[in-house]
Design a protein around this motif. Structure first.
Motif, PDB file in Angstrom:
ATOM      1  N   ASN A  39       0.906  -1.278   0.029  1.00 25.76           N
ATOM      2  CA  ASN A  39      -0.007  -0.022   0.013  1.00 25.76           C
ATOM      3  C   ASN A  39       0.922   1.275  -0.039  1.00 25.76           C
ATOM      4  O   ASN A  39       0.539   2.165  -0.612  1.00 25.76           O
ATOM      5  CB  ASN A  39      -0.831  -0.005   1.269  1.00 25.76           C
ATOM      6  CG  ASN A  39      -1.914   1.061   1.216  1.00 25.76           C
ATOM      7  OD1 ASN A  39      -2.642   1.456   0.263  1.00 25.76           O
ATOM      8  ND2 ASN A  39      -1.893   1.777   2.259  1.00 25.76           N
ATOM      9  N   ASP A  40       1.963   1.191   0.915  1.00 25.24           N
ATOM     10  CA  ASP A  40       2.805   2.488   0.889  1.00 25.24           C
ATOM     11  C   ASP A  40       3.446   2.697  -0.575  1.00 25.24           C
ATOM     12  O   ASP A  40       3.518   3.645  -1.057  1.00 25.24           O
ATOM     13  CB  ASP A  40       4.022   2.253   1.837  1.00 25.24           C
ATOM     14  CG  ASP A  40       3.605   2.212   3.471  1.00 25.24           C
ATOM     15  OD1 ASP A  40       2.097   2.807   3.553  1.00 25.24           O
ATOM     16  OD2 ASP A  40       3.940   1.905   4.354  1.00 25.24           O
ATOM     17  N   MET A  41       3.796   1.604  -1.159  1.00 26.82           N
ATOM     18  CA  MET A  41       4.472   1.519  -2.191  1.00 26.82           C
ATOM     19  C   MET A  41       3.647   2.171  -3.336  1.00 26.82           C
ATOM     20  O   MET A  41       4.145   3.190  -4.362  1.00 26.82           O
ATOM     21  CB  MET A  41       5.131   0.083  -2.820  1.00 26.82           C
ATOM     22  CG  MET A  41       5.620   0.140  -4.084  1.00 26.82           C
ATOM     23  SD  MET A  41       6.178  -1.619  -4.567  1.00 26.82           S
ATOM     24  CE  MET A  41       6.594  -1.356  -6.058  1.00 26.82           C
ATOM     25  N   LEU A  42       2.381   1.814  -3.513  1.00 27.69           N
ATOM     26  CA  LEU A  42       1.563   2.280  -4.611  1.00 27.69           C
ATOM     27  C   LEU A  42       1.068   3.834  -4.328  1.00 27.69           C
ATOM     28  O   LEU A  42       0.804   4.343  -5.153  1.00 27.69           O
ATOM     29  CB  LEU A  42       0.046   1.436  -4.761  1.00 27.69           C
ATOM     30  CG  LEU A  42       0.506  -0.184  -4.915  1.00 27.69           C
ATOM     31  CD1 LEU A  42      -0.772  -0.840  -5.034  1.00 27.69           C
ATOM     32  CD2 LEU A  42       1.187  -0.059  -6.438  1.00 27.69           C
ATOM     33  N   THR A  43       1.035   4.073  -3.030  1.00 29.62           N
ATOM     34  CA  THR A  43       0.557   5.459  -2.703  1.00 29.62           C
ATOM     35  C   THR A  43       1.625   6.449  -2.514  1.00 29.62           C
ATOM     36  O   THR A  43       1.442   7.609  -2.535  1.00 29.62           O
ATOM     37  CB  THR A  43      -0.442   5.558  -1.462  1.00 29.62           C
ATOM     38  OG1 THR A  43       0.328   4.841  -0.251  1.00 29.62           O
ATOM     39  CG2 THR A  43      -1.636   4.649  -1.686  1.00 29.62           C
ATOM     40  N   GLN A  44       2.989   5.971  -2.245  1.00 26.38           N
ATOM     41  CA  GLN A  44       3.899   6.809  -2.054  1.00 26.38           C
ATOM     42  C   GLN A  44       5.279   6.561  -3.002  1.00 26.38           C
ATOM     43  O   GLN A  44       5.640   7.186  -3.976  1.00 26.38           O
ATOM     44  CB  GLN A  44       4.511   6.817  -0.713  1.00 26.38           C
ATOM     45  CG  GLN A  44       3.542   7.626   0.186  1.00 26.38           C
ATOM     46  CD  GLN A  44       3.622   7.194   1.631  1.00 26.38           C
ATOM     47  OE1 GLN A  44       4.954   7.192   2.020  1.00 26.38           O
ATOM     48  NE2 GLN A  44       2.679   6.831   2.461  1.00 26.38           N
ATOM     49  N   GLY A  45       5.883   5.199  -2.579  1.00 32.30           N
ATOM     50  CA  GLY A  45       7.228   4.785  -3.260  1.00 32.30           C
ATOM     51  C   GLY A  45       7.147   4.728  -4.636  1.00 32.30           C
ATOM     52  O   GLY A  45       8.161   5.361  -5.323  1.00 32.30           O
ATOM     53  N   VAL A  46       6.077   4.365  -5.360  1.00 27.11           N
ATOM     54  CA  VAL A  46       6.150   4.283  -6.771  1.00 27.11           C
ATOM     55  C   VAL A  46       6.381   5.538  -7.677  1.00 27.11           C
ATOM     56  O   VAL A  46       6.861   5.648  -8.647  1.00 27.11           O
ATOM     57  CB  VAL A  46       4.833   3.566  -7.586  1.00 27.11           C
ATOM     58  CG1 VAL A  46       3.701   4.460  -7.293  1.00 27.11           C
ATOM     59  CG2 VAL A  46       4.865   3.045  -8.703  1.00 27.11           C
ATOM     60  N   GLU A  47       6.057   6.633  -6.786  1.00 33.61           N
ATOM     61  CA  GLU A  47       6.350   7.906  -7.444  1.00 33.61           C
ATOM     62  C   GLU A  47       7.659   8.475  -7.835  1.00 33.61           C
ATOM     63  O   GLU A  47       7.909   8.934  -8.806  1.00 33.61           O
ATOM     64  CB  GLU A  47       5.789   8.991  -6.545  1.00 33.61           C
ATOM     65  CG  GLU A  47       5.560  10.438  -7.027  1.00 33.61           C
ATOM     66  CD  GLU A  47       4.995  11.478  -6.346  1.00 33.61           C
ATOM     67  OE1 GLU A  47       4.859  11.242  -4.920  1.00 33.61           O
ATOM     68  OE2 GLU A  47       4.475  12.321  -6.901  1.00 33.61           O
ATOM     69  N   GLU A  48       8.613   7.989  -6.860  1.00 35.07           N
ATOM     70  CA  GLU A  48      10.002   7.970  -7.337  1.00 35.07           C
ATOM     71  C   GLU A  48      10.567   7.514  -8.389  1.00 35.07           C
ATOM     72  O   GLU A  48      11.117   8.223  -9.454  1.00 35.07           O
ATOM     73  CB  GLU A  48      10.928   7.426  -6.072  1.00 35.07           C
ATOM     74  CG  GLU A  48      12.180   8.281  -6.112  1.00 35.07           C
ATOM     75  CD  GLU A  48      13.128   7.681  -5.160  1.00 35.07           C
ATOM     76  OE1 GLU A  48      12.761   7.427  -3.830  1.00 35.07           O
ATOM     77  OE2 GLU A  48      14.369   7.253  -5.266  1.00 35.07           O
ATOM     78  N   ALA A  49      10.123   6.431  -8.786  1.00 33.24           N
ATOM     79  CA  ALA A  49      10.434   5.737 -10.172  1.00 33.24           C
ATOM     80  C   ALA A  49       9.629   6.059 -11.259  1.00 33.24           C
ATOM     81  O   ALA A  49       9.927   6.180 -12.514  1.00 33.24           O
ATOM     82  CB  ALA A  49      10.413   4.284  -9.982  1.00 33.24           C
ATOM     83  N   PHE A  50       8.341   6.449 -11.211  1.00 29.93           N
ATOM     84  CA  PHE A  50       7.453   6.354 -12.223  1.00 29.93           C
ATOM     85  C   PHE A  50       6.826   7.879 -12.399  1.00 29.93           C
ATOM     86  O   PHE A  50       6.103   8.197 -13.349  1.00 29.93           O
ATOM     87  CB  PHE A  50       6.471   5.333 -12.403  1.00 29.93           C
ATOM     88  CG  PHE A  50       6.752   4.071 -12.525  1.00 29.93           C
ATOM     89  CD1 PHE A  50       7.081   3.747 -13.790  1.00 29.93           C
ATOM     90  CD2 PHE A  50       7.307   3.197 -11.467  1.00 29.93           C
ATOM     91  CE1 PHE A  50       7.792   2.531 -14.151  1.00 29.93           C
ATOM     92  CE2 PHE A  50       7.763   1.910 -11.647  1.00 29.93           C
ATOM     93  CZ  PHE A  50       8.100   1.487 -13.106  1.00 29.93           C
ATOM     94  N   GLY A  51       6.986   8.711 -11.214  1.00 31.76           N
ATOM     95  CA  GLY A  51       6.399   9.879 -11.192  1.00 31.76           C
ATOM     96  C   GLY A  51       4.687  10.013 -11.021  1.00 31.76           C
ATOM     97  O   GLY A  51       4.243  11.057 -10.707  1.00 31.76           O
ATOM     98  N   GLY A  52       4.210   8.829 -11.149  1.00 36.35           N
ATOM     99  CA  GLY A  52       2.788   8.817 -10.676  1.00 36.35           C
ATOM    100  C   GLY A  52       2.689   7.881  -9.600  1.00 36.35           C
ATOM    101  O   GLY A  52       3.439   7.217  -9.124  1.00 36.35           O
TER     102      GLY A  52
END
Ligand code: XCC
Ligand code: SF4
Length: 646
Positions: free
Chosen positions: A586-599
């Protein structure tokens, strides 16, 4: 025990009326089933695994691991992957069927279809570097069908269609290792990885999920949109009407429902034939009325202006009007409950796809070769069924709203550019100077857990009241059409004075219906067109833009959300994905993923908070682009000017 519904009001009075009618007649609807549904907490949180027979396993504080040792994040991630694999498959198989039709046309095996938009054919062919100079149209079409079919299988190279994304985005995908090498391949690989005992690292698995979703958005969906445009025409603005009131009491009514437009397009043509209309009149009807539900409706609407009877939750209600002689269903979003509803009336529900049969539906063995003959015979038997209508059971809500749809990227291009030059310049300039604050794509389904249209419409109203231009697809677009937001005058009144003014000046309404669910690919293409025009960054993640699916329901919506995030956008869902039991995921999809993908994803059910999340995100992007001061100055000037006006 969890309750399934927030409340049972609807924002759409026609729906309330028909639900009341159903209640009086003792007929069950989706809302009744939703109210009595006991929701399982493990399902909601994504913590039930039945991927092998040591289980099913359910994760809780007492049992933090499944029999094999899989933890909450692994299990939630695997379940999510499978949802995205299913969503990607649905859109992409739809795309494949259209490529098949294109091939039939190219090989001269059907005269029910033709190449309607040659310009679009050439555009797509050039993407695949197919020689077009001095060649026959049908030869080009056959080469294109080959090239598109190749996108499904496995290739050593990444899929060619990815080259439509901004260069910077392609580099991000390459770096993260998420470029799909084929649509089918990405799905098969993902299903393999989620098999018992394979990929257990939730973050690693999520990359596979993202890969499949890219194969959907930039592949299968984009192919479905492109080939539909080639075969049926690229949409242009078209006037139509919406809601259950389009079902006409004195006419023979046919309703098309589902997603694939291939047979429905012929049905639409067959309904217009003078012989059919004469035949209907000979049976005492005033004529034939064709309307649609869900995305087959959107496809027919965008190109033919066929009226829309309703969105997803209204499918049962359409039959309950008692005035539908025949409902033709193809694939996706069709409730099996239609069989029992139809059994109370004279309505014939006919399944037209060989993939999708349902107990209680009739079936026709559709084939492209004889599509037009099949369509004629279906229309004729619908007319024959008019005599069986139970007149005392007819109740059609008096609700019918006129609206405009048909905003393909080409149409927007041409509208913005005026008669002589097509360009996105006026839109980009309006965004840069801040009169348009940003762009939001509001898409997706309806869900009986929410008031029908009740979160989509207020969000869109809020967005346009805050200078945000809104792009719509799917059932969300139908929600807004019913609420009047797709009638240019009403939309202008609901929009902020600044947005209304600039939309008038540049020649587009503030809320644009771009098509069906696969046409979310048009939103991606629009984003690319804005970037190409210049001045708003180099990548989708730079744009002051966001996406939202406030009433999402299907696995397709999960895949769509993923490919928008993978493309660099903030995606707001009205309720969380079924993963919240996997806290790290959940943290990855709502926060962490932004660093790699911008979304990234955001979950929020309250309109005011949804609005704030989207506006904050847009402002943050404006700030990063260095165009926020301009807007502030512009707002100040406008205030001054208005003060002088008074
Ligand atoms: Fe189905 Fe496309 Fe959802 Fe509507 S919006 S309920 S998927 S019809 Ni795509
Ligand atoms: Fe349980 Fe593991 Fe089997 Fe899933 S794969 S059912 S968690 S034992």
């Amino acid at each position: 025990m969890l309750k399934n519904q927030e409340s049972i009001q609807d924002s759409d009075p026609a729906t309330t009326q028909m639900r009341d009618a159903a209640k009086k007649r003792g007929m069950e609807t989706v809302w009744d089933r939703s109210a009595s549904n006991v929701v399982c907490k493990f399902g909601v949180e994504g913590l039930c695994c039945k991927n092998c027979n040591m289980g099913p396993c359910r994760i809780s504080a007492k049992a933090p691991r499944g029999m094999c040792g899989a933890d909450a994040d692994t299990i939630a991630a695997r379940n999510l992957s499978r949802a995205v694999a299913a969503g990607t498959s649905a859109h992409s198989d739809h795309g494949r069927h259209l490529v098949h039709t294109l091939r039939m046309v190219a090989e001269g095996k059907t005269d029910s279809y033709r190449i309607t938009d040659e310009r679009r054919l050439l555009e797509v062919a050039s993407l695949y570097k197919i020689e077009t100079e001095g060649r026959e149209t049908l030869d080009i079409a056959r080469d294109l069908a080959d090239a598109l079919d190749a996108e499904f299988a496995h290739s050593q190279e990444p899929m060619k269609t990815l080259s439509q994304a901004p260069v910077k985005r392609q580099a991000i995908w390459q770096k993260a290792g998420v470029q799909p090498h084929g649509i089918d391949h990405s799905v098969v690989e993902l299903m393999h990885r989620t098999h018992m005992g394979v990929d257990h690292a939730f973050g690693h698995l999520e990359l596979g999920t993202i890969t499949a979703s890219i194969a959907d958005g930039w592949g299968g969906s984009m192919i479905a949109t492109a080939v539909s445009d080639i075969l049926f025409g690229t949409p242009k603005p078209v006037l139509s009407s919406v809601n259950l009131g389009v079902i006409a009491k004195d006419h023979v009514n046919l309703v098309v429902h589902g997603h694939e437009p291939v047979l429905s397009d012929c049905v639409a043509a067959a309904c217009e034939e003078p012989a059919a209309i004469e035949y209907a009149k000979s049976k005492g009807a005033a004529g034939i009325r064709l309307s649609g539900i869900c995305c087959t409706a959107n496809e027919m609407l965008m190109r033919r202006g066929i009226p829309v009877a309703g969105n997803f939750l209204q499918q049962e209600l359409a039959i309950m009007t008692g005035a539908v002689e025949m409902m033709l269903v193809d694939v996706q979003c069709i409730m099996p409950s239609l069989a029992s509803v139809a059994a109370c009336f004279h309505t014939r529900v006919v399944a037209t796809s060989k993939l999708a049969h349902t107990a209680g539906f009739e079936t026709v063995d559709f084939n492209e070769e004889h599509a037009m003959e099949q369509a004629r015979s279906l229309v004729r038997s619908a007319i024959d069924n008019f005599a069986n209508r139970k007149k005392d059971m007819v109740e059609i809500p008096d609700s019918r709203v006129d609206f405009v749809a048909g905003f393909s990227v080409r149409a927007i291009h041409e509208m913005l550019g005026g008669r002589f030059r097509s360009t996105f310049r006026p839109l980009n300039d309006a965004i840069i100077d801040g009169r348009i604050r940003g762009i939001a794509g509001v898409v997706g389904c309806n869900n009986p857990k929410k008031n029908l249209d009740g979160t989509i419409v207020p969000l869109v109203k809020g967005l346009i009241a805050h200078d945000v231009l809104v792009l719509l697809t799917g059932c969300a677009a139908i929600s807004c059409a019913k609420a009047g937001l797709l009638s240019p005058e009403t939309a202008r009144e609901a929009a902020s004075p600044g947005l209304a003014e600039v939309c008038e000046a540049i020649g587009i309404p503030p809320v644009l219906h771009m098509g069906s669910c696969v046409d979310n690919s048009r939103i991606l293409s629009a984003a690319c067109a804005v970037l190409r025009e210049g001045g708003l960054g180099e990548d989708i993640a730079d744009l002051p833009a966001a996406g939202a699916a406030p009433e999402w329901m299907s696995e397709k919506a999960v895949a769509i959300g993923h490919y928008f995030v993978a493309s660099g956008m903030l995606v707001l869902l009205g309720s969380p994905l079924h993963i919240i039991g996997g806290e790290k995921l959940n943290d990855m999809l709502t926060q962490g993923v932004e660093e790699a993908f911008g979304g990234k994803f955001a979950w929020e059910s309250h309109t005011a908070k949804q609005l704030k999340i989207i506006l904050d995100h847009i402002d943050k992007k404006r700030e990063a682009l260095g165009i926020n001061t301009k807007r502030k100055r512009m707002l100040f000037d406008m205030k001054e000017r208005r003060a002088l006006d008074v």
